[in-house]
Design an enzyme around this catalytic site. Structure first.
Site, mmCIF file in Angstrom:
data_model
loop_
_atom_site.group_PDB
_atom_site.id
_atom_site.type_symbol
_atom_site.label_atom_id
_atom_site.label_comp_id
_atom_site.label_asym_id
_atom_site.label_seq_id
_atom_site.Cartn_x
_atom_site.Cartn_y
_atom_site.Cartn_z
ATOM 1 N N GLU A 68 -4.105 0.881 -32.987
ATOM 2 C CA GLU A 68 -4.593 2.259 -33.142
ATOM 3 C C GLU A 68 -5.902 2.308 -33.911
ATOM 4 O O GLU A 68 -6.185 1.451 -34.752
ATOM 5 C CB GLU A 68 -3.563 3.152 -33.859
ATOM 6 C CG GLU A 68 -2.441 3.664 -32.988
ATOM 7 C CD GLU A 68 -1.163 2.893 -33.174
ATOM 8 O OE1 GLU A 68 -0.192 3.171 -32.459
ATOM 9 O OE2 GLU A 68 -1.138 1.986 -34.024
ATOM 10 N N THR A 69 -6.674 3.351 -33.608
ATOM 11 C CA THR A 69 -7.878 3.722 -34.341
ATOM 12 C C THR A 69 -7.775 5.207 -34.658
ATOM 13 O O THR A 69 -7.364 5.994 -33.802
ATOM 14 C CB THR A 69 -9.145 3.454 -33.518
ATOM 15 O OG1 THR A 69 -9.262 2.049 -33.281
ATOM 16 C CG2 THR A 69 -10.397 3.941 -34.226
#
Length: 287
Positions: free
Chosen positions: A49-50
């Site tokens: 994830e970002t």
């Protein structure tokens, strides 16, 4: 959009030391890019994830969460990692409230101790999923390798993993992700991913098999750990309700430790998930 610089931080979450746990990229301040660019940056960095903080101040902040393939309404290690970055940089105070698509998530950060905690949404239990043959196919095991006394079902504390109980930790280590069958099993059971677990003397060992999020096998899944905590409490397993240590990620070279606490509050389980957080780098995307 030439000439746009996007500062970011690199963070390891759910680990007592840097360079293990689950990797996260945090963009800690609002940036002038569109959703398509956010998705492209998440794919570029390649972590599970970002996060993109869209506003912050006082004791509140809002953010968006992207995997390499899709946007999520909530996720666990992005919540803790982003909260830690914002508090450690003085952008928000602790305790704080995180606003995401799924709702408002209370978070607490202890910068000196290098830890963060979140209180997840009230658990929602899905129906028992009876097609254990499909589940076994998806994880490369036999039906007899599933715990015969416990149900396969979804539980959501923000995202709904399909909880899959395995007989023991040795059997869990033998599981192999069958991507097409995982996608079928997730779609049929109503889950977001498959979260496999086995009770051990130390607590619980878990593995997460992703269907279509571009992750594969996740090193540490905070949203699923919270859901599993509610599942364990519901079935009086692994000392729950109470507290439990979930170990995850060893088989993908990123050993992780997720701490989960459960208790009753207003007739429902209250679930808290926490762990160690370390900022390990920073940089700038130059677009």
């Amino acid at each position: 959009m030439p000439g746009v610089n996007v500062p970011f931080r690199l963070v390891d979450v759910f680990t007592p030391k840097p360079l293990s746990g689950n990797q996260l990229c945090v963009v800690p301040e609002p940036i002038d890019v569109d959703e398509e660019t956010m998705q492209a940056l998440a794919k570029e960095i390649g972590f599970s994830e970002t996060t993109f903080v869209t506003e912050s101040g006082g004791d509140r902040y809002a953010m968006r969460i992207f995997t390499p393939a899709a946007e999520l309404p909530f996720a666990g290690h992005p919540t803790l990692g982003t909260a830690f970055v914002l508090v450690s940089e003085g952008r928000v105070s602790s305790p704080a409230t995180q606003v995401v698509t799924a709702g408002e998530i209370p978070v607490e950060v202890d910068v000196e101790a290098g830890t963060a905690w979140m209180t997840q949404l009230p658990p929602e239990f899905g129906p028992v999923f009876d097609d254990r043959q499909l589940i076994a196919l998806a994880i490369g095991l036999d039906v007899g390798d599933l715990d015969p006394d416990l149900p396969v079902r979804t539980v959501s504390t923000g995202l709904p993993p399909t909880i899959v109980p395995i007989r023991d930790a040795e059997t869990l280590r033998r599981a192999v992700r069958n991507a097409p069958a995982v996608a079928d099993a997730v779609a049929a059971s109503g889950g977001e991913d498959l979260y496999l677990f086995a009770v051990t003397e130390e607590g619980v060992t878990a593995r997460m098999f992703d269907a279509e999020l571009g992750v594969g096998e996740d090193p540490a899944t905070g949203s699923a750990a919270g859901a599993l905590g509610a599942y364990l409490a519901e079935h009086d397993l692994a000392g729950m309700p109470g507290s439990v240590l979930i170990r995850q990620g060893a088989q993908v070279g990123r050993p992780s430790e997720l701490f989960v606490e459960t208790g009753r509050e207003e007739g429902a389980w209250r679930v808290r998930v926490g762990g160690g957080v370390h900022v390990v780098g920073r940089g700038t995307f130059e677009l």
